[in-house]
Design a protein around this motif. Structure first.
Motif, PDB file in Angstrom:
ATOM      1  N   ARG A  11       0.878  -1.328   0.041  1.00 28.42           N
ATOM      2  CA  ARG A  11       0.048   0.107   0.126  1.00 28.42           C
ATOM      3  C   ARG A  11       0.827   1.238  -0.072  1.00 28.42           C
ATOM      4  N   TRP A  42      -9.316  -8.619  -8.447  1.00 34.73           N
ATOM      5  CA  TRP A  42      -9.075  -7.417  -7.781  1.00 34.73           C
ATOM      6  C   TRP A  42      -8.989  -7.098  -6.103  1.00 34.73           C
ATOM      7  N   ALA A  62      -9.117  -4.321  -3.019  1.00 39.63           N
ATOM      8  CA  ALA A  62      -9.173  -2.756  -2.572  1.00 39.63           C
ATOM      9  C   ALA A  62      -8.810  -2.661  -1.194  1.00 39.63           C
ATOM     10  N   HIS A  73      -6.623   2.107  -2.662  1.00 43.62           N
ATOM     11  CA  HIS A  73      -5.886   1.518  -3.479  1.00 43.62           C
ATOM     12  C   HIS A  73      -6.273   0.292  -3.999  1.00 43.62           C
ATOM     13  N   ILE A  74      -6.430   0.003  -5.639  1.00 42.61           N
ATOM     14  CA  ILE A  74      -6.709  -1.196  -5.974  1.00 42.61           C
ATOM     15  C   ILE A  74      -5.396  -1.748  -6.631  1.00 42.61           C
ATOM     16  N   PHE A  75      -5.557  -3.257  -6.306  1.00 45.49           N
ATOM     17  CA  PHE A  75      -4.506  -3.909  -6.656  1.00 45.49           C
ATOM     18  C   PHE A  75      -5.068  -5.196  -7.693  1.00 45.49           C
ATOM     19  N   ASN A 107       0.102  -5.197 -11.499  1.00 47.50           N
ATOM     20  CA  ASN A 107       0.582  -3.990 -10.396  1.00 47.50           C
ATOM     21  C   ASN A 107       1.924  -3.468 -10.880  1.00 47.50           C
ATOM     22  N   TRP A 111       3.167  -2.378  -6.240  1.00 48.35           N
ATOM     23  CA  TRP A 111       2.294  -1.299  -5.966  1.00 48.35           C
ATOM     24  C   TRP A 111       0.793  -1.179  -6.491  1.00 48.35           C
ATOM     25  N   SER A 112      -0.141  -0.594  -6.210  1.00 47.94           N
ATOM     26  CA  SER A 112      -1.279  -0.245  -6.368  1.00 47.94           C
ATOM     27  C   SER A 112      -1.478   0.002  -7.934  1.00 47.94           C
ATOM     28  N   GLN A 136      -5.939   4.130  -7.998  1.00 46.57           N
ATOM     29  CA  GLN A 136      -5.956   4.796  -6.941  1.00 46.57           C
ATOM     30  C   GLN A 136      -7.397   5.709  -6.960  1.00 46.57           C
TER      31      GLN A 136
END
Length: 411
Positions: free
Chosen positions: A256, A274, A276, A285-287, A330, A350-351, A354
């Protein structure tokens, strides 16, 4: 030592589909107010927000009662107001008429150590559980009720309200607990007895798994709907880890940020593609996940039902099958090729997308349909935004409502 007392009406079965709620009768002991005597909007304080099990609705506990909202389209479905006091825990059972209520706020009509099982169609209490200490959370599925106290979780049958399990936990002031919601998997996740540990109960398989998820205390976690994947965050709030709940294998780790953060909410999309995360840093943040859910095909779901031996055999010989190629990966550090030489930070994922929100306001997140993300805040804000599943980046805001301030009462 905590003890419980129970009073209940005859055995009942939860209603799977909601019926139009009927107004409470004037003589009902719950003291719900007449629909025309609603408290002034400006005097109503928001005490809690929580999703239902499919994230299509959310419940708002207020200083005067509770309200239920639909997410897509946004609409207040119904509300119940007390003449005095309110509810700090309001737990829905999908879209049925059954709710679990715990009193809160000043001058509450109900004490904070009692769970009321409320049937809104009959406008009456159909069961209650009383404890010696305050209730931290209540979680529902169609066949189970889990009541979370500071150091213990009680699991009851929803059919006859009999006690089925008692689980000791580390101090759990946040009321952390998660249930699966598929009919053929019965999974509960809760804090273990050691710092950073998550205990996973597979009731259908009569087995328990301890997962040492983090070095710090657990701050937040969630399960996929079938309970086979677990996502966790610690009080450091920098890393989110995804685990296989059957054998405890760590499948993926995403970052995050670098600074410590208080994680408010973690959500997994229904297809587990996904993830969040919301925190006090003011960014959702969405991964993109590289794991697949066993239940995506009938054969893997069948192997779970047949028993742990076969399931372990399948998962142990095909662990790589859990890690799938990612369509929208990501972003990682440009120095990720030096993984194992530089600190872990430089090889982090990383995300992918966003969405920026006010800092220090508590928000909960969930996934809607067609790459939509729903965000609900303790400042009574409702956001619906969308992300680009190929390119990621900044999410696009589609809708914004202040739900306590909006005159959206059902007609």
């Amino acid at each position: 030592m905590t003890s419980t007392t129970l009073s209940a009406s005859p055995p009942f079965f939860p209603v799977p589909a909601i019926e139009p709620p009927q107004p409470p009768s004037s003589g009902d002991p719950s003291s719900f107010a007449n629909p025309h005597d609603f408290p002034d909007i400006d005097q109503t304080e928001l005490l809690s927000v929580s999703w239902n099990q499919d994230y299509g609705c959310f419940a708002a506990g207020t200083s005067h009662g509770f309200r239920i909202y639909n997410c897509q389209p946004f609409k207040e479905t119904f509300r119940r107001d007390l003449k005095t006091g309110g509810f700090r825990i309001v737990e829905m059972l999908f879209r049925s008429n059954i709710l679990a209520l715990v009193g809160g706020g000043s001058n509450s009509h109900y004490p904070p150590n009692k769970v009321i099982i409320w049937d809104d169609h009959q406008s009456r209490c159909i069961g209650e559980f009383a404890f010696r200490s305050d209730i931290r959370a209540v979680k529902l599925r169609r066949d189970r009720i889990a009541v979370v106290l500071e150091h213990k979780i009680y699991v009851y049958s929803f059919v006859d309200l009999k006690l089925l399990h008692q689980i000791e936990t580390l101090a759990n002031p946040r009321g952390l607990c998660c249930l699966s919601h598929h009919s053929n998997t019965s999974v509960l996740a809760c804090p273990g007895l050691r710092r950073g540990q998550v205990r996973v109960e597979h009731f259908g398989l009569n087995m328990m798994k301890l997962i040492n998820a983090h070095d710090s205390h657990i701050a937040c976690f969630t399960l996929t709907l079938d309970g086979l994947l677990l996502a966790t965050a610690s009080t450091r709030g920098t890393l989110i880890r995804i685990f296989n709940t059957v054998d405890g294998t760590r499948l993926q780790e995403v970052r995050r940020g670098v600074d410590r953060a208080d994680i408010y909410s973690i959500a997994l999309s229904p297809n587990a593609q996904w993830l969040a995360v919301s925190s006090d840093k003011g960014t959702v943040h969405i991964f993109n996940l590289r794991v697949r859910v066993y239940g995506e095909d009938s054969s893997s779901q069948q192997s779970y039902v047949q028993g742990p031996a076969l399931f372990h055999q399948n998962s142990a010989t095909s662990l790589d099958a859990l890690i799938s190629p990612s369509t929208g990966a990501n972003p990682g550090s440009s120095l990720s090729f030096m993984r194992g030489v530089l600190p872990k930070y430089f090889s982090s994922e990383w995300s992918f997308a966003q969405f920026h929100l006010p800092e220090d306001t508590q928000f909960i997140v969930a996934f809607g349909s067609q790459n939509a993300v729903i965000v609900v805040g303790m400042d009574s804000s409702f956001y619906r935004c969308s992300f680009d599943p190929v390119n990621g980046g900044e999410m696009l805001q589609q809708e914004y409502v202040r739900f306590l301030k909006t005159n959206s009462r059902p007609r």
